[in-house]
Design an enzyme around this catalytic site. Structure first.
Site, PDB file in Angstrom:
ATOM      1  CG  HIS A   1      45.265  48.191  59.986  1.00 41.66           C
ATOM      2  ND1 HIS A   1      45.786  48.861  58.899  1.00 41.66           N
ATOM      3  CD2 HIS A   1      45.047  49.141  60.949  1.00 41.66           C
ATOM      4  CE1 HIS A   1      45.868  50.156  59.180  1.00 41.66           C
ATOM      5  NE2 HIS A   1      45.431  50.346  60.410  1.00 41.66           N
TER       6      HIS A   1
ATOM      7  CD  GLU B   1      53.258  53.325  67.723  1.00 39.45           C
ATOM      8  OE1 GLU B   1      52.074  53.322  67.331  1.00 39.45           O
ATOM      9  OE2 GLU B   1      54.126  54.104  67.259  1.00 39.45           O
TER      10      GLU B   1
END
Length: 673
Positions: free
Chosen positions: A480, A413
């Site tokens: 998540h 990322e």
């Protein structure tokens, strides 16, 4: 030290000498000024000048360089006026950052330089983004970036090299191997001996040079650059050198064995090259003195101008205004409903043909139409190409737009956000998809310290949208399901958007992509396929920074966003609650005027969000209401949020974690006032 002139003319060799001498003489003067208190800090590159000078002069003037602390020769090699450099170091407005940052923490597109941030490693990925822009535009260019041997221990180093190798980006990664990361010797930084050993592991060529030999550095970079322009790929170039002074002057050099200074003093890049030029008859004593006197006069004149410049005059308007780039002229924007108008369904208000779309399809529609509208827009993310992303938002995009603009990325990322900034520097737009909002932590530094601060520091906007599938309710557990928007609402320079419905999801995404500033775009994944509405088929934008009145009443106000809008609406219908429900839609900047209107109207305020309570946005808005609307309040401000725990996995625990039941209790309590 052996100098091989090859076929270089005397004029080229003297050009190298003049540029090698200049940073040395500037440094000698700066060390005096440091002791006099006229500059605040200095990172010395004495002994390492040949790397910066040789590599800079080997490039074309319009090719980007991303330097570090000890690369003064990059700036002088690009012939930046010394008065501006000196003003920069003195914190003057005449510098490149208006006094907002120091030393080489700045960039200048005029001279094709992108300066560092203190975290060192992130600029390597930015170099990759700049090179990617050149590849996409089919421009035969190369980008050069630097890392010290210590900084190469950072994860950003690995990520940047890996991405550059996978995408075959024309970047020369120059590693200045001087043996120390501040005071930590190389054998406590890594187990290998030379960085060239790392190149094959990344699938890239690796070359080693004597970093104190300016002619060797120049010739090697020139040769590599010529090749990379025609055959794009990354190269790792290790320059062996030594730092003759402290990491910065205050740190000293007591930790370095004296014999190393003796050994490397004999390899001084300026003295050895000067001696060779004189031995070869290319330079004589008269010319040697003339060069020195000319440069010294230039230094004194630059100092005279810089010292006469005033320190910045504080201006609230300018300081706040420079956090963000100016917005473009609004394009196809949906009409904004007035205070008393129904904003539930703007699609039916503007007469546009509309099709019933799910939240997820509205986002995909807005992204596709933005790709059609902006050919400079590049999408990057894990599995977003042929697979279409884990939520299938970019399904079919590769077929329509090609893999150049719809790019699968490695699991990195930080490097991808950095590459997005690099694309922006070259005038492109970028969308980065986080597979889940939770994973943004791996790119946090790039967002907080690079994207958010770049325009304020040196006027370079970051035209980047980071899409963030967020939220709980799917029994996905702690990694998540997080609502992490408050991490970013605390960061000036970012914009934070969080649509609650399909119409806003499309319009706000299109607006975010049009916006030249970095936008964190949150999408509640529980809404993706559970919520549908008529969405205009044509391209349109919804204004960033404007809240929506989704339900109107007199009894109280519920100010919320995201899934909270639907929780509040369902409860209001169940309890026949006569209330305003304000959907913030944008969390930074949030709509103060809309909040003020509803506070003055009902006097009873519940602030609701899915994020955990402590440090959530409700606390900020509640404090603002207390400071600015206190006389309008008829009851205490109430905050309703998720528990201050991680998001649990089991559905029963997750239900307790989320705030719906506590919202009911707050409404009943508020009715008692």
């Amino acid at each position: 030290m052996h100098f091989d002139r090859k076929d270089y003319a005397n004029e080229t060799l003297l050009h190298l000498y003049r540029h090698l001498l200049k940073p040395r003489l500037i440094e000698e003067k700066m060390l005096i000024l440091l002791r006099q208190g006229k500059i605040s800090k200095w990172f010395s590159g004495i002994g390492q000048e040949a790397i910066s000078v040789g590599s800079t002069l080997a490039l074309n003037p319009d090719e980007y360089i991303l330097p570090l602390h000890r690369n003064l020769g990059v700036f002088t090699g690009r012939d930046i006026p010394l008065d501006r450099l000196f003003a920069q170091w003195q914190g003057k407005a005449h510098g490149f950052t208006k006094g907002r940052d120091r030393s080489f923490h700045f960039g200048t597109n005029e001279y094709h330089i992108v300066g560092m941030i203190s975290h060192l490693g992130p600029q390597l990925a930015v170099a990759g983004g700049i090179a990617l822009a050149d590849v996409l535009d089919e421009k035969p260019k190369v980008t050069v970036t630097y890392s010290g041997d210590g900084g190469a221990s950072e994860g950003d180093f690995h990520e940047a090299l890996n991405v550059a190798a996978v995408w075959q980006l024309p970047v020369i990664f120059i590693i200045e191997n001087n043996g120390y990361g501040l005071s930590t010797p190389s054998n406590e930084q890594f187990r290998f001996r030379y960085f060239v050993d790392k190149g094959p592991a990344y699938g890239m060529e690796a070359v080693q040079v004597d970093g104190n030999n300016v002619l060797e550095v120049y010739d090697t970079v020139k040769r590599l650059a010529e090749d990379l322009r025609q055959n794009p790929r990354p190269v790792l170039l290790e320059a062996l050198t030594f730092r003759m002074r402290g990491h910065e002057e205050a740190s000293g050099t007591k930790y370095v064995p004296q014999e190393l200074f003796t050994e490397w003093a004999a390899k001084d890049p300026v003295e050895n090259y000067e001696k060779w030029l004189m031995q070869e008859g290319i330079l004589d004593e008269e010319a040697r003195m003339r060069y020195r006197e000319t440069i010294k006069r230039e230094i004194e004149e630059g100092l005279r101008i810089a010292e006469a410049e005033p320190l910045p005059t504080p201006s609230l308007e300018q300081e706040i205004g420079d956090m963000y780039a100016e917005l473009p002229v609004a394009s196809d924007q949906l009409p904004v409903a007035g205070e008393d108008e129904d904003q539930n369904d703007p699609a039916t208000d503007n007469g546009q043909p509309a099709t019933d779309k799910r939240y997820v399809d509205a986002i995909s529609d807005g992204l596709r139409q933005s790709m059609e509208r902006f050919p400079e827009l590049v999408l990057m993310g894990q599995d977003i190409a042929e697979y279409g992303g884990v939520f299938k938002i970019t399904d079919g995009f590769v077929k329509q737009f090609g893999k150049g603009r719809v790019r699968n990325t490695p699991l990195c990322e930080s490097a991808i956000v950095g590459a997005a900034l690099g694309l922006s520097i070259k005038g492109k737009k970028a969308m980065v998809e986080m597979q889940f909002a939770d994973f943004v932590t791996c790119g946090f530094n790039q967002i907080i310290n690079n994207l958010a601060k770049t325009h304020y520091r040196w006027g370079q906007n970051a035209d980047v949208v980071v899409r963030m599938p967020t939220g709980a309710g799917t029994a996905a557990g702690p990694f998540h399901s997080q609502s992490n928007e408050a991490w970013f609402t605390h960061t000036p320079g970012l914009k934070v958007v969080y649509p609650s419905n399909p119409v806003d999801a499309k319009g706000l995404l299109c607006a975010a992509i049009e916006d030249p500033n970095p936008v964190m775009f949150f999408e509640h994944k529980l809404l993706y396929r559970s919520l549908s509405a008529p969405v205009p088929d044509a391209y349109y934008t919804t204004p960033i920074g404007q809240a929506a009145l989704v339900r109107e009443g007199q009894e109280m106000s519920i100010i919320t966003y995201g899934a909270g809008v639907h929780w509040a609406t369902a409860l209001a219908e169940e309890l026949h609650l006569d209330c305003d429900i304000i959907d913030l839609r944008t969390l930074l900047p949030w709509d103060e005027a809309a909040v003020r209107r509803t506070v003055e109207k009902t006097g009873r305020i519940i602030l609701l969000h899915e994020d955990t309570l402590t440090g959530g946005l409700a606390g900020e808005i509640g404090a603002w209401i207390a400071e600015n609307c206190f006389r309008s309040l008829d009851a205490p401000i109430m905050r309703v949020a998720s528990l201050d725990t991680a998001v649990p996995f089991a559905p029963s625990l997750e239900k307790q974690f989320l705030p719906q039941q506590r919202l009911r209790q707050a409404v009943e309590k508020m009715r008692g006032y």
